[in-house]
Structure formats: C-alpha cells, structure tokens
Design an enzyme around this catalytic site. Sequence first.
Site, PDB file in Angstrom:
ATOM      1  N   LYS A  54     -37.846  -4.554  -8.135  1.00 41.35           N
ATOM      2  CA  LYS A  54     -37.247  -5.945  -8.817  1.00 41.35           C
ATOM      3  C   LYS A  54     -37.844  -7.143  -8.360  1.00 41.35           C
ATOM      4  O   LYS A  54     -37.956  -8.196  -9.071  1.00 41.35           O
ATOM      5  CB  LYS A  54     -35.624  -5.769  -8.678  1.00 41.35           C
ATOM      6  CG  LYS A  54     -35.177  -4.789  -9.208  1.00 41.35           C
ATOM      7  CD  LYS A  54     -34.937  -4.501 -10.800  1.00 41.35           C
ATOM      8  CE  LYS A  54     -33.758  -3.445 -11.139  1.00 41.35           C
ATOM      9  NZ  LYS A  54     -34.436  -2.243 -10.701  1.00 41.35           N
TER      10      LYS A  54
HETATM   11  C1  LIG Z   1     -34.567  -1.074 -11.223  1.00 51.36           C
HETATM   12  C2  LIG Z   1     -35.149   0.293 -10.492  1.00 51.36           C
HETATM   13  C3  LIG Z   1     -35.538   1.259 -11.086  1.00 51.36           C
HETATM   14  C4  LIG Z   1     -35.485   1.765 -12.654  1.00 51.36           C
HETATM   15  O1  LIG Z   1     -36.426   0.421 -13.372  1.00 51.36           O
HETATM   16  P1  LIG Z   1     -36.266   0.420 -14.836  1.00 51.36           P
HETATM   17  O2  LIG Z   1     -37.230  -0.725 -15.150  1.00 51.36           O
HETATM   18  O3  LIG Z   1     -34.577   0.281 -15.104  1.00 51.36           O
HETATM   19  O4  LIG Z   1     -36.598   1.618 -15.759  1.00 51.36           O
HETATM   20  C5  LIG Z   1     -36.045   2.316 -10.365  1.00 51.36           C
HETATM   21  N1  LIG Z   1     -36.180   2.241  -8.873  1.00 51.36           N
HETATM   22  C6  LIG Z   1     -35.398   1.262  -8.411  1.00 51.36           C
HETATM   23  C7  LIG Z   1     -35.628   1.106  -6.746  1.00 51.36           C
HETATM   24  C8  LIG Z   1     -35.213   0.130  -8.923  1.00 51.36           C
HETATM   25  O5  LIG Z   1     -34.325  -0.864  -8.386  1.00 51.36           O
END
Ligand SMILES: *Cc1c(COP(=O)(O)O)cnc(C)c1O
Length: 493
Positions: free
Chosen positions: A113
Amino acid sequence: MKYQSTRDNKAKKIESAQAIKQGLASDGGLFVPEEIPSLTEKDIMALCPLSYPERAADILSRYLTDYTYEELLEDCRKAYSETSFVGGAAPLKNIHDNIYSLELWHGPTAAFKDMALQIMPRLLSRALKKTGEERTALILVATSGDTGKAALEGYKDIDSVKIMVFYPTGGVSRVQKLQMATQEGSNVNVCAIKGNFDDAQSNVKKIFADADMARALDEKGYFFSSANSINWGRLVPQIVYYISAYCDLVNEGRIKIGDKINFCVPTGNFGNIFAAYLAKLMGLPIARLICASNMNNVLTDFLETGTYDRNRTFHLTMSPSMDILISSNLERLLYFCAGANETSEYMKSLSETGKYTVSSDVKAKIDELFKGYCADEKETARIIKETFDKYGYLCDTHTAVGVSAAEKYCSEATDSTITVVDSTASPYKFAADVYTALGKTAPADPLDALEELSKYSGTEIAYPLKNLASRKVRFDKIIEADEMPGEVLNFAK
Ligand SMILES: *Cc1c(COP(=O)(O)O)cnc(C)c1O
C-alpha cells in the site's frame, strides 16, 4: 486528459486534480480516464535507463495532464526516496527458473500500500491548490491495523492535510498498536477506542455524514476527505511498477523489448491487478494476468464462470489483506470491457442481490487476458516452506498465494514465459504465520517472532519493524466511541 464515471458517459468530464480531490463520482461510480495514453516500444526504451522516481514521473504525467512534469518529478523523488524505500522502490528478484518476485514492500510500513500511499497525499495536496480549495483536508480513517499505519506514513507532514486514525483497542496486534502509537509527524493524531473495528468504522462513517460536523469544521477552515482505496490517485501510481519491472528485465538481458511477460497478482480489491491491466492497455507487452486469491475465492469463480456472487461464507485467513468479498475495482475492468450502461446495471444487481453475471461478450474479453487461481491455507503454508527450503526465498502469506497461482499456471499452460509475481508484503509483517509455515513453533510475543524468523531464515527484519519496542510512544489515548466527534473537532485547530 479528462476523467469520467464508470457508470455514466454523458456527465461533464473533469480534470484529474478534481477526480483525486473528490474520490468517488457523484453517481457512485469510480473515476476512469476517458482514453488510455499509449506506451510505444520507443517509450519503453527511453524509460529503461531511468531511476524509479523518473519512470514514475513519466508515466504519471501521461495520465495527470493538469500537473506539470516538474511537479510530478518532485513528488516522485520525495515519495520514492532512498530513505523511504530502503533497497529501492520495486526491486525484482528471481525466485526460480522463469518466476520472479516484484518486491513492493520496501516502503515505510513494509507492505505494498506504501507504493500508492507515499505519493497520493502529495497529489491530493497539489489538487487542493489546483482546484482553488483554501481549507485544510482532514482525513479520517478507521483501521483494523495496516491501512491506518500506511495512511499515517503517507500523509505525515504533507501541506494542507491533517490525518486522524481510530483503531479498536482490542482489535489490532501488539506490533500494529506500537507502529501507530509511535507515529511521527506534526499533522497526525491516533486514538484508540473502546470497542471493535465495526464501532470505529461506523462512527467514522457517521461523522463523515453529519452535516453539523461538516459545518463546525468548515468554520475552522477544514473539510473531510477519505483515504479511500478506490481513489484514482491511489490507482495510477500502481501502473508504474509493472512498466518498471519490464524495464528491469530488459536491462538484465532477460527479455528484449517487445517480448511478452505474465504478471501474477495476489488480489483483494482488484486495484493492483487492474493497474496491470491499464499497463497492458497502454501497450506494455503482457501475455497473461493471473489473479491469485486465498479461500475467499469470489474472483476465481468469477473468472471461471462469469458470475460474481458475494453470497458466500467469509473466511479469515493468514493473508488478511485479501479477505475481501466485494472487489470494488473490478467495476473499472467492467467499464473497459462493457461500457458505462452495462456496468451500471451489473453494479445495481450487485447492490440489490449480491451478484451479477456478465454477458458472453464481456466474458470472452476478460478470458483473453485473465486467469484465476486460489490457494487454501494448507497450500499457502506449503508454498512458504517449499519456496524457502528449495529456493532460499522467504515470502509472506500474501505473496505465497501469488507464487502458488504462478506455479499452477506455468505447469498447466506449459508456459515458460517469464512470470512476475507481485510480492505485496514483507515476510516480517506476518512473521508468526510465516515462521509456523516453515514448520517452527512461533513464540507467543509477536516481537519475539520477528527475531526468531530472522535468526532461522538468515534474513534481516524489514526496517519499519525493527526496534519497535524502543521507540517513543506519542499516542496513548483511549476513548469511548461516542467521544470520537469531540476528539475530531479538538484536533481541527
Ligand atoms: C491490499 C493488499 C493486497 C490486495 O491488493 P488489492 O489492490 O486490494 O487487490 C494484497 N496483499 C497485501 C499485503 C495488501 O496489503
């Protein structure tokens, strides 16, 4: 370049700064660009010798045409600096044979993120000036752990923005609590509330919707804004690392410009994999997009059958960031395959019945590029152990779901195309589960689990999680849920 809603082609189109400030379109749809900028082989060649921030500024400038290249370069240099992303913004590591790991977790909270949240607040801050907004944006977040911390790190010390995070006292891990309580920055505030995540979340929603609150804030020179994951400003920076990974493979001599590669993405909200789809539409040579899910495999079923059905059991897994039954960003893919009218009907059906079935035409378009796989808990643990024991590569629980999908795809399709798996979190973010998957017994204290995992694997603890216990606690306030509005007004000074 103008932006429009996924549910309406006819409404007035807006500039990217307005879309970023606004977040969601007024009809409930998501913002999408009215056209896709192109990326030629010559463009890719020109990006190859550049640094990550320079590549990012180039790609962003193709979408955010109301920002100057200089503004974007300045923001990208700050967002993806060597001090924030120790070891590089998105390094590519070979796991084995044709399978690579694109490590998106070298940022300040050790998860992917950060790739979006380190730059998005800078884009928002400029958007406020570009749209003539004189008030300060007050970001409110209710968190069950990780999003709150990533948002705090992203918004800290950004002009014209303040951020306040609420978390449930009992609902987050000791590591997560320490991370938030020791948060630095002059424009941040963190508050624990008595209750669970739903109490925090529903009160934040109430505060957002409260006209009296909005008026009181306005008088103080503030307005509410959210750090929502469906904001275009969070999506567009994610396109960059797909293109950057391709450039790195060219630089390493593993591919020639024009060769196709696959990407495999551990998916929750469908944001990350949708960004890969946009890279493909721009012209990046991508053969397949492999969508990896955990036991919450609503997307695997959708890609298989064409029916999206959220009416199913919700599972809590060791890859919690993928425990999602409504993948909001899928709406953007539907828009590009079906257009606004049809998308609008599918979304209506989703909100009324919890499901929809796409037309055979749309299904065929999606089939051309996407393939879905899922992994249960046992398979996820098996992959963590095998990938470490056999190849010496330590992956977290989310990445393991991706590696599982990539291996299934490559063996089923007898495909030797280079396949890049998005590695979305540091293994230290989920140290106890990773350590257990390796066949060891995790210590009760998660801080000890970090040390044990490091000793056993011979790898270093990700920098944001090091020495947590010795950092200065700045926020230790615990309040009742009904005291939240007062706390917010107090913070807006
Ligand atoms: C948010 C997240 C995801 C999923 O990503 P999306 O964009 O919601 O598909 C996968 N792995 C981790 C560690 C995340 O924080």
